[in-house]
Design a protein around this motif. Structure first.
Motif, PDB file in Angstrom:
ATOM      1  N   ALA A 166      44.399  51.341  40.046  1.00  0.00           N
ATOM      2  CA  ALA A 166      43.141  51.119  39.478  1.00  0.00           C
ATOM      3  C   ALA A 166      42.111  50.359  40.277  1.00  0.00           C
ATOM      4  N   ASP A 167      41.127  50.430  40.013  1.00  0.00           N
ATOM      5  CA  ASP A 167      39.819  49.832  40.854  1.00  0.00           C
ATOM      6  C   ASP A 167      39.670  48.309  40.494  1.00  0.00           C
ATOM      7  N   ALA A 168      40.069  47.856  39.174  1.00  0.00           N
ATOM      8  CA  ALA A 168      39.992  46.301  38.857  1.00  0.00           C
ATOM      9  C   ALA A 168      40.752  46.102  37.637  1.00  0.00           C
ATOM     10  N   VAL A 169      40.925  44.718  37.656  1.00  0.00           N
ATOM     11  CA  VAL A 169      41.826  44.284  36.421  1.00  0.00           C
ATOM     12  C   VAL A 169      41.140  43.739  35.608  1.00  0.00           C
ATOM     13  N   ILE A 170      41.332  43.956  34.231  1.00  0.00           N
ATOM     14  CA  ILE A 170      40.552  43.015  33.349  1.00  0.00           C
ATOM     15  C   ILE A 170      41.900  42.056  32.878  1.00  0.00           C
ATOM     16  N   VAL A 171      41.495  40.789  33.271  1.00  0.00           N
ATOM     17  CA  VAL A 171      42.520  39.707  32.925  1.00  0.00           C
ATOM     18  C   VAL A 171      42.274  39.084  31.631  1.00  0.00           C
ATOM     19  N   GLN A 172      43.229  39.401  30.743  1.00  0.00           N
ATOM     20  CA  GLN A 172      42.724  38.949  29.224  1.00  0.00           C
ATOM     21  C   GLN A 172      43.554  37.639  28.875  1.00  0.00           C
ATOM     22  N   GLY A 173      43.054  36.746  28.792  1.00  0.00           N
ATOM     23  CA  GLY A 173      43.939  35.437  28.208  1.00  0.00           C
ATOM     24  C   GLY A 173      43.947  35.380  26.674  1.00  0.00           C
ATOM     25  N   VAL A 174      44.897  34.611  26.386  1.00  0.00           N
ATOM     26  CA  VAL A 174      45.389  34.655  25.058  1.00  0.00           C
ATOM     27  C   VAL A 174      44.228  34.123  23.912  1.00  0.00           C
ATOM     28  N   LEU A 211      38.567  41.308  39.594  1.00  0.00           N
ATOM     29  CA  LEU A 211      38.990  40.682  38.388  1.00  0.00           C
ATOM     30  C   LEU A 211      37.918  40.570  37.581  1.00  0.00           C
ATOM     31  N   VAL A 212      38.114  41.242  36.036  1.00  0.00           N
ATOM     32  CA  VAL A 212      37.101  40.972  35.138  1.00  0.00           C
ATOM     33  C   VAL A 212      37.823  39.860  33.961  1.00  0.00           C
TER      34      VAL A 212
END
Length: 357
Positions: A166-174, A211-212
């Motif tokens: 993938a080109d980027a990661v969506i970093v999803q916090g709790v 990172l997003v």
């Protein structure tokens, strides 16, 4: 790759794709026109429904936008557990004078058909939730000129995203509202989510992808914080629920700042997967007993949620919201992007020693 993504939109602001009718073309267009990255949510729609929304969005803006897909769910719940939960919801069905939905209404959300549409009619960005697509899928989208993002809720999941190409990661916090994008739905892991800033640090050291950052972000100063922590952009969902162009039910919009709703919680009550929403009667009464059974429970409770919305009953609706919901602002979406950008600029000035935010 970071610049390939962020060059698409002047402000590092991504409107989260919120399935269930919130992320309508008008909202995505307003965000993109204001310099953010608007998103359509293909979840719970047919492939043709997704295609029609893309056509409508393209008629509203020539700016880049994204489309989000739900990955097919690999886990199969125990039918007996779903049956027990259905029995528990019988009183709700009677109260709202409706029938429960069919839990066997489909598990893959039309994934293959939607991919085919996106390969035949490429869009600038496609993101994935609930898992990682195969390298062949990501490579095909890249050849079509589409940038790909995948949600991760742990450093290990981020590594899997990177390995898949993938080109980027969506970093999803709790802190994030709506469904957690965990790659596997394991009930034993409930309650083990990581806060966004801590998760950003872990993922930043685990992968080299852009990172997003997503989770509880409602102000420009918070965007500045996640950018300082290593993100290339911030994804905001709850902040856009209350905007004028949002397709959220008026009761949902009003509930975000209603003093009656004092907290959020992760619950399986409506869908069978952990999702953060305002704690109402339905969550309190049924959340503790809801099994890990997505999307079976989503289908099962759909008529109840629809009936509650029709009645304007906030106590029976899925009021998805992140932990920052009390600071939601009822503005036109484009104006909200402009306000966030101004707050971000002020915070950056303050951080550089040029003044106070």
């Amino acid at each position: 790759m970071s610049s390939a993504l962020t060059d698409l939109f002047p402000h590092p602001i991504v409107q989260a794709p919120m399935a269930g009718g919130v992320s309508v073309p008008q909202l995505a267009a307003a965000v993109s026109e204001a310099g953010g990255l608007g998103f359509l949510a293909a979840g719970y729609k047919t492939a043709d429904g997704m295609y029609q929304e893309i056509k409508q969005l393209r008629g509203l803006t020539g700016r880049p936008f994204g489309v989000n897909l739900f990955m097919p769910h690999p886990e199969y719940p125990e039918p007996a557990a779903v049956g027990v939960y259905a029995h528990q919801l019988a009183g709700e069905a009677a109260w709202y004078e409706t029938e429960l939905g069919d839990p066997d209404s489909g598990r893959d959300d039309g994934y293959d058909a939607k991919l085919a549409v996106l390969l035949d009619n490429p869009v600038p960005v496609v993101s994935f939730h609930f898992g990682v697509p195969g390298r062949d899928v990501l490579d095909a989208l890249r050849r079509a000129g589409t940038l790909t993002l995948v949600t991760a809720t742990t450093a290990d999941e981020a590594r899997a995203v990177e390995q898949a190409g993938a080109d980027a990661v969506i970093v999803q916090g709790v802190e994030a509202g709506g469904h957690q994008g965990t790659h596997r739905d394991i009930a034993e892991n409930d309650g083990s989510g990581i806060g966004l800033l801590s998760l950003l640090a872990q993922v930043r050291e685990a992968v080299r992808l852009p990172l997003v950052a997503a989770g509880g972000i409602m102000r420009g100063s918070q965007i500045a914080a996640v950018l300082a922590a290593g993100a290339s952009a911030a994804q905001l969902g709850t902040a856009f629920v209350a905007t004028h162009e949002s397709g959220a039910h008026p009761v949902h919009k009003q509930a975000l700042t209603n003093p009656l709703f004092t907290r959020t919680a992760l619950t399986r009550a409506f869908s069978g997967r952990p999702a953060r929403g305002l704690v109402n009667r339905f969550v309190r009464e049924h959340g503790p007993y809801a099994p890990a059974a997505y999307p079976d429970l989503h289908h099962l409770t759909a008529p109840l949620r629809k009936a509650a919305a029709k009645a304007g009953d906030a106590q029976g609706m899925a009021l998805w919201a992140g932990q920052g919901h009390r600071t939601a602002r009822e503005l036109p979406a484009g104006q909200l992007v402009e306000v966030l950008a101004a707050e971000l600029a002020a915070a950056r000035t303050a951080l550089s020693g040029g003044g106070t935010a």
